[in-house]
Write a protein that holds these residues in place. Structure first.
Motif, mmCIF file in Angstrom:
data_model
loop_
_atom_site.group_PDB
_atom_site.id
_atom_site.type_symbol
_atom_site.label_atom_id
_atom_site.label_comp_id
_atom_site.label_asym_id
_atom_site.label_seq_id
_atom_site.Cartn_x
_atom_site.Cartn_y
_atom_site.Cartn_z
ATOM 1 N N LEU A 1 -4.896 13.784 -6.042
ATOM 2 C CA LEU A 1 -4.233 14.879 -5.699
ATOM 3 C C LEU A 1 -2.932 14.697 -4.439
ATOM 4 O O LEU A 1 -3.147 14.090 -3.333
ATOM 5 N N ASN A 2 -1.724 14.796 -4.889
ATOM 6 C CA ASN A 2 -0.635 14.596 -4.215
ATOM 7 C C ASN A 2 -0.149 15.900 -3.820
ATOM 8 O O ASN A 2 0.629 16.516 -4.596
ATOM 9 N N ALA A 3 -0.388 16.213 -2.547
ATOM 10 C CA ALA A 3 0.199 17.629 -2.030
ATOM 11 C C ALA A 3 1.420 17.247 -1.361
ATOM 12 O O ALA A 3 2.047 16.190 -1.375
ATOM 13 N N TYR A 4 2.009 18.104 -0.716
ATOM 14 C CA TYR A 4 3.250 17.951 -0.108
ATOM 15 C C TYR A 4 4.347 17.485 -0.832
ATOM 16 O O TYR A 4 5.375 16.734 -0.882
ATOM 17 N N ALA A 5 4.390 18.005 -2.358
ATOM 18 C CA ALA A 5 5.163 17.448 -3.127
ATOM 19 C C ALA A 5 6.024 18.700 -3.655
ATOM 20 O O ALA A 5 5.639 19.555 -4.399
ATOM 21 N N ASN A 6 7.373 18.083 -3.986
ATOM 22 C CA ASN A 6 8.330 18.941 -4.709
ATOM 23 C C ASN A 6 8.500 20.417 -4.123
ATOM 24 O O ASN A 6 8.503 21.502 -5.085
ATOM 25 N N GLY A 7 8.326 20.620 -2.899
ATOM 26 C CA GLY A 7 8.375 21.785 -2.275
ATOM 27 C C GLY A 7 7.409 22.059 -1.061
ATOM 28 O O GLY A 7 6.635 21.115 -0.982
ATOM 29 N N PHE A 8 7.626 22.874 -0.345
ATOM 30 C CA PHE A 8 6.726 23.226 0.719
ATOM 31 C C PHE A 8 6.351 24.684 1.131
ATOM 32 O O PHE A 8 7.358 25.517 1.576
ATOM 33 N N LEU A 9 5.452 25.436 0.518
ATOM 34 C CA LEU A 9 4.964 26.797 0.553
ATOM 35 C C LEU A 9 4.011 26.930 1.860
ATOM 36 O O LEU A 9 3.150 27.981 1.981
ATOM 37 N N TYR A 10 3.971 25.957 2.792
ATOM 38 C CA TYR A 10 2.815 25.981 3.851
ATOM 39 C C TYR A 10 1.686 25.866 3.410
ATOM 40 O O TYR A 10 1.249 25.406 2.149
ATOM 41 N N TYR A 11 0.489 26.571 3.869
ATOM 42 C CA TYR A 11 -0.654 26.259 3.503
ATOM 43 C C TYR A 11 -1.350 27.359 2.241
ATOM 44 O O TYR A 11 -0.770 28.448 2.248
ATOM 45 N N ALA A 12 -1.933 26.515 1.293
ATOM 46 C CA ALA A 12 -2.689 27.209 0.771
ATOM 47 C C ALA A 12 -4.346 27.262 0.903
ATOM 48 O O ALA A 12 -4.908 26.431 0.780
ATOM 49 N N VAL B 1 1.085 -1.092 -0.011
ATOM 50 C CA VAL B 1 -0.154 -0.057 0.173
ATOM 51 C C VAL B 1 0.884 1.191 -0.006
ATOM 52 O O VAL B 1 1.737 1.259 0.844
ATOM 53 N N MET B 2 0.690 2.342 -0.903
ATOM 54 C CA MET B 2 1.319 3.347 -0.926
ATOM 55 C C MET B 2 0.232 4.610 -0.930
ATOM 56 O O MET B 2 -0.649 4.343 -1.263
ATOM 57 N N ILE B 3 0.915 5.603 -0.400
ATOM 58 C CA ILE B 3 -0.098 6.808 0.100
ATOM 59 C C ILE B 3 0.194 8.123 -0.517
ATOM 60 O O ILE B 3 1.459 8.413 -0.374
ATOM 61 N N PHE B 4 -0.719 8.698 -1.217
ATOM 62 C CA PHE B 4 -0.455 10.161 -1.402
ATOM 63 C C PHE B 4 -1.351 10.991 -0.458
ATOM 64 O O PHE B 4 -2.642 10.483 -0.350
ATOM 65 N N ASN B 5 -0.944 11.734 0.139
ATOM 66 C CA ASN B 5 -1.681 12.817 1.131
ATOM 67 C C ASN B 5 -2.154 13.912 0.333
ATOM 68 O O ASN B 5 -1.363 14.653 -0.121
#
Length: 422
Positions: free
Chosen positions: A377-388, A227-231
């Motif tokens: 939708l794969n968030a927390y990916a390729n960078g981190f600009l905190y909250y959208a 099992v793999m997870i995208f958050n």
């Protein structure tokens, strides 16, 4: 389509700093006993509760693309660029074909520089992780298998909700891609859910993937399928209001209860895949804080509000330690510039969208429901600009202060993404 999934451990050597609750001002929802147990400053890990994983999914559909998910809290751009460049050079893959994302467990090794850039991650650990990524892709390229792809969706009944609007909408689903060999053997279940894996608090001093790790093991234990997870859109979603404790027993109860809702197929549907279409959306954030009406007006509003709240209360700490603190900090800068690199990987029968931030439920829903095509939708990916944070809630919720996006800018980023759908 052909795929190969691999899994590696990424546990660091002890002693090693822990990341996830680095600043005391962000522990407003922790009890005094928890904060005392956590201590001041950076936590130092005393052990491993469960193994931290690096999942690698290599997909060939006209082009090779690779998705990495790591059990870390932040996939900072400097870190993801470093890892992607290593993989690109060693495995002959374009950078845009490589996605590095975090599960967002708040009990992980220190890999980022942090919000104030005072944290200093061990670059040796970066190298250790990147080496594993390179080895995983080299192995996977030699072991690709033709697959059939199935989509499914499950309803998550309880256990987490929108922490700002508890009775209102959030992504209470799990979108799944299942990859099976042509003779029906399941190679991987890719689950896309949206929740902060933050059941364990600052008092915990053992590395862990939190309830995500428990859920993965529980589901895989039924029939052996990895099992793999995208958050996904977890910016305003967490177990905070529904958990019954903060210890490991509660973490196990939580993870297994969630996993039990995902054990068996619901309404799987085979999808036809095409050569992947890759689109990069570069959204530039550029503004002068002193000229930003939201910030200047919010400063006055918060300073007045601070005069009328009782010292020592949670509201007082929220106003002074988070909201007012972040507004003042932004106003110390002459100019703020950032770049949000988002990706769309369209495989015909489904698409994967990546964003470099903790996107909220409202904006995440827009990405998912623009059309009928199954979208992960794969968030927390390729960078981190905190909250959208969507503009309707911007300025009301604390996430809109702890963010790199100015008012309305996250909505524009999502609009930029939607314009590239085909």
């Amino acid at each position: 389509m052909r795929i190969c999934h691999t899994r590696d451990l990424m546990n660091p050597v002890f002693p090693y700093f822990m990341e996830g609750y680095n600043e005391e001002r962000f522990t407003l929802n922790q009890t005094e006993a928890q904060k005392k147990a956590g201590g001041s400053g950076m936590r130092t890990a005393q052990g491993i509760r469960d193994d931290l994983l690096l999942d690698t999914l290599l997909m060939e559909s006209g082009k090779l693309v690779v998705f990495f998910t790591l059990d870390i809290v932040i996939a900072e751009k400097e870190f993801t660029d470093y890892c992607a460049k290593r993989v690109s050079e060693a495995c002959d893959l374009p950078m845009e074909n490589i996605c590095v994302s975090a599960s967002h467990t708040h009990n992980s090794p220190l890999t980022s520089h942090g919000m104030d850039y005072n944290l200093k991650p061990d670059l040796g650990y970066w190298e250790y992780v990147a080496d594993k990524m390179v080895a995983a892709v080299k192995f996977a390229k030699k072991h690709l298998q033709p697959v059939k792809v199935f989509t499914d969706e499950f309803h998550i009944n309880g256990y987490y909700n929108n922490r700002n609007r508890p009775t209102e909408e959030y992504f209470d689903r799990c979108t799944e891609l299942t990859f099976k060999t042509e003779d029906g053997i399941t190679l991987l279940r890719l689950l896309n859910i949206a929740c902060h894996p933050t059941l364990l608090g600052v008092q915990n001093k053992a590395y862990t993937a939190d309830f995500f790790g428990v859920m993965r093991r529980y589901i895989q234990g039924i029939d052996g399928t990895p099992v793999m997870i995208f958050n996904g859109e977890a910016g305003d979603v967490s177990p905070r209001l529904m958990k019954k404790g903060v210890d490991w027993n509660e973490c196990v109860r939580y993870g297994e209860a969630l996993g039990a809702q995902l054990l068996y197929p619901n309404h799987p549907k085979e999808v036809v895949t095409e050569d992947v279409d890759i689109r990069t959306i570069v959204h530039d954030i550029d503004y002068v804080p002193a000229e930003n009406t939201f910030l200047t007006e919010k400063l006055k509003e918060l300073e007045e509000r601070a005069k009328h709240v009782e010292p020592g209360t949670r509201e007082y700490k929220m106003v002074n330690q988070v909201m007012l603190y972040d507004v003042k900090e932004k106003l110390t800068h002459d100019r703020l510039t950032y770049t949000a690199n988002c990706m769309i990987y369209d495989f015909g029968g489904f698409r994967i969208v990546t964003v470099p931030c903790e996107i909220d439920s409202v904006l995440g829903k827009q990405i998912r429901v623009k059309d009928d095509k199954p979208t992960l939708l794969n968030a927390y990916a390729n960078g981190f600009l905190y909250y959208a944070v969507n503009k309707e809630e911007f300025g009301d919720v604390f996430e809109s202060f702890v963010t790199y996006f100015p008012y309305g800018d996250a909505d524009e980023m999502v609009e930029d993404i939607l314009k590239q759908y085909k």
